[in-house]
Design an enzyme around this catalytic site. Structure first.
Site: not given
Ligand code: NDP
Ligand code: GDR
Length: 374
Positions: A156, A158, A180, A184
């Site tokens: 990520t 992050e 987190y 990671k």
């Molecule tokens: P989501 O939160 O939508 O999905 C996370 C998934 O992981 C769900 O299927 C969840 O299951 C499962 N999960 C959570 N905890 C466990 C566990 N202990 N064992 C097995 N499975 C588990 O995330 P995204 O699809 O957005 O992201 C996918 C991956 O990519 C994550 O690892 C995230 O950290 C990473 N990532 C995401 C980014 C983004 O912008 N979306 C950017 C960079 C990295 P359940 O549905 O039961 O909760």
């Molecule tokens: P992020 O995503 O922390 O970048 O992680 P998120 O959408 O939660 O926050 C993005 C930015 O928005 C600001 N923010 C808020 N965020 C949330 N959730 N709720 C609010 O009300 C709010 N107001 C402002 C946050 O402070 C932050 O700066 C996501 C996840 O998908 C991670 O798993 C992944 O690794 C990174 O993106 C890349």
């Protein structure tokens, strides 16, 4: 109903464990298949002819909404989607699933993925997001699959945390800013280490934020588009936000899962940044989302007293609630995806504007249907 069907699926035998016929399909195992990315990736791999196995967690309520459309009756011989109960915090379970499925490609997308929540669930996040990766890599090795199974790790942006360099690329130093991100970072390096130590085909996709109508409703983009839809249809009055000056490089999840697959098709494993190369503030995402319902947001006040209002409607729509602030924040993310462009042919297809419009339209449809759970 779905839970019963999943149990039947998990306990039944899959084609990969039966005697193979002519050309067997490639077998993929996806952790996090019920999440945003997992659902898009499962669709992509099924469309490419893969046999897809997914790990789902036991939940007291259904957690399979995003893959409902892909579900196949476990009694149909030709089905290609198989679900297994599992958890990244359970080593035995990881080993048993990996050794039974014997995947050609293992995509580790499972994680406690909410940055703010990781400050409260710090130990669990370290376990699932950090050690969980080690468990899977060790499961591959223990099953004697290190020369067969290719491994993708959902790394990520992050990791970059406190700004060291912009735009951020593969060589930019890490400075994680949350439990987190620290978990990671362990995950990232254990993948690199197992690649170097054991010659495993293990890659990190350093993905910047990617969104979609399937984004979890507590992440910022979806929180905003869902609120806008509810405000339009009179179900909500005001949107409460945290740090609206944070900047993110937002892409579309559907585009990004293609890059995960591309990484796995390379002869050599490697680590890649996947990003659009453009950054925007949360504030501008809010303005854009409200524009989709013909509300022009203007701002007044400062800090926690700042308010987003619409002069034409004579109403306030956005307020700040410090409970959404994070103890340490990542202020600016902007990726340089040159390596992915050159080596993988990456072309970002979706702009932030079209992404935002798609999400608002999808949320309006959900609210119109009376669906408050998605
Ligand atoms: P989501 O939160 O939508 O999905 C996370 C998934 O992981 C769900 O299927 C969840 O299951 C499962 N999960 C959570 N905890 C466990 C566990 N202990 N064992 C097995 N499975 C588990 O995330 P995204 O699809 O957005 O992201 C996918 C991956 O990519 C994550 O690892 C995230 O950290 C990473 N990532 C995401 C980014 C983004 O912008 N979306 C950017 C960079 C990295 P359940 O549905 O039961 O909760
Ligand atoms: P992020 O995503 O922390 O970048 O992680 P998120 O959408 O939660 O926050 C993005 C930015 O928005 C600001 N923010 C808020 N965020 C949330 N959730 N709720 C609010 O009300 C709010 N107001 C402002 C946050 O402070 C932050 O700066 C996501 C996840 O998908 C991670 O798993 C992944 O690794 C990174 O993106 C890349």
């Amino acid at each position: 109903f779905m839970a019963t069907r999943h149990r039947e699926v998990a306990e039944s035998e899959s084609p990969s464990s039966k005697k193979q016929k002519s050309t067997p399909p490639k077998v993929a195992l996806i952790t996090g298949i019920t999440g945003q990315d997992g659902s898009y990736l499962a669709e992509l791999l099924l469309s490419k002819g893969y046999e897809v196995h997914g790990i789902i967690r036991r939940s007291s309520s259904f957690n399979t909404g995003r893959i409902e459309e892909l579900y196949e009756d476990p009694h149909v011989d030709t089905r290609r989607l198989f679900l297994h109960y599992g958890d990244l915090t359970d080593s035995t379970n990881c080993f048993e699933i990996v050794s039974k499925v014997r995947p050609d490609e293992l995509y580790n997308l499972g994680a406690q993925s909410h940055v703010k929540v990781s400050f409260e669930l710090s130990e669990y996040t370290a376990d699932a997001d950090g050690l969980g990766v080690l468990r899977l890599l060790n499961a591959i090795r223990s099953a004697g699959l290190e020369q067969k199974t290719r491994f993708y790790q959902a790394s990520t942006s992050e990791l970059y945390g406190l700004v060291q360099e912009v735009p951020q690329k593969e060589t930019t130093p890490f400075y994680p800013r949350s439990p987190y991100a620290v978990a990671k970072q362990y995950a990232y390096w254990i993948v690199v280490n197992y690649r170097e130590a054991y010659g495993m085909h293990a890659s990190n996709g350093i993905l910047f934020n990617h969104e979609s109508p399937r984004r979890g409703p507590t992440f910022v983009t979806r929180k905003v588009t869902r609120a806008v839809a509810r405000i339009k249809l009179g179900k909500q009055d005001c949107l409460y936000m945290g740090n609206i000056d944070a900047k993110r490089d937002w892409g579309h999840a559907r585009d990004y899962v293609e890059m995960m697959w591309m990484m796995m098709q390379q002869a050599e494993a490697d680590d890649y940044v996947v990003a659009t190369g453009e950054t925007n503030t949360v504030r501008s995402f809010i303005e854009l989302a409200f524009e989709c319902i013909d509300i022009k947001i203007l701002w007044k006040g400062k800090g926690v007293d700042e308010i987003g209002y619409c002069a034409a409607r004579g109403r306030e729509f956005v307020k700040i609630d410090p409970k959404y602030f994070r103890p340490t924040e990542v202020e600016l993310l902007i990726g340089d995806p040159t390596k992915a462009k050159v080596k993988l042919g990456w072309v970002p297809k979706t702009t932030m504007q079209s992404l935002c419009k798609e999400m608002v339209a999808a949320d309006i449809r959900l609210v119109e249907k009376g669906d408050y759970t998605s």
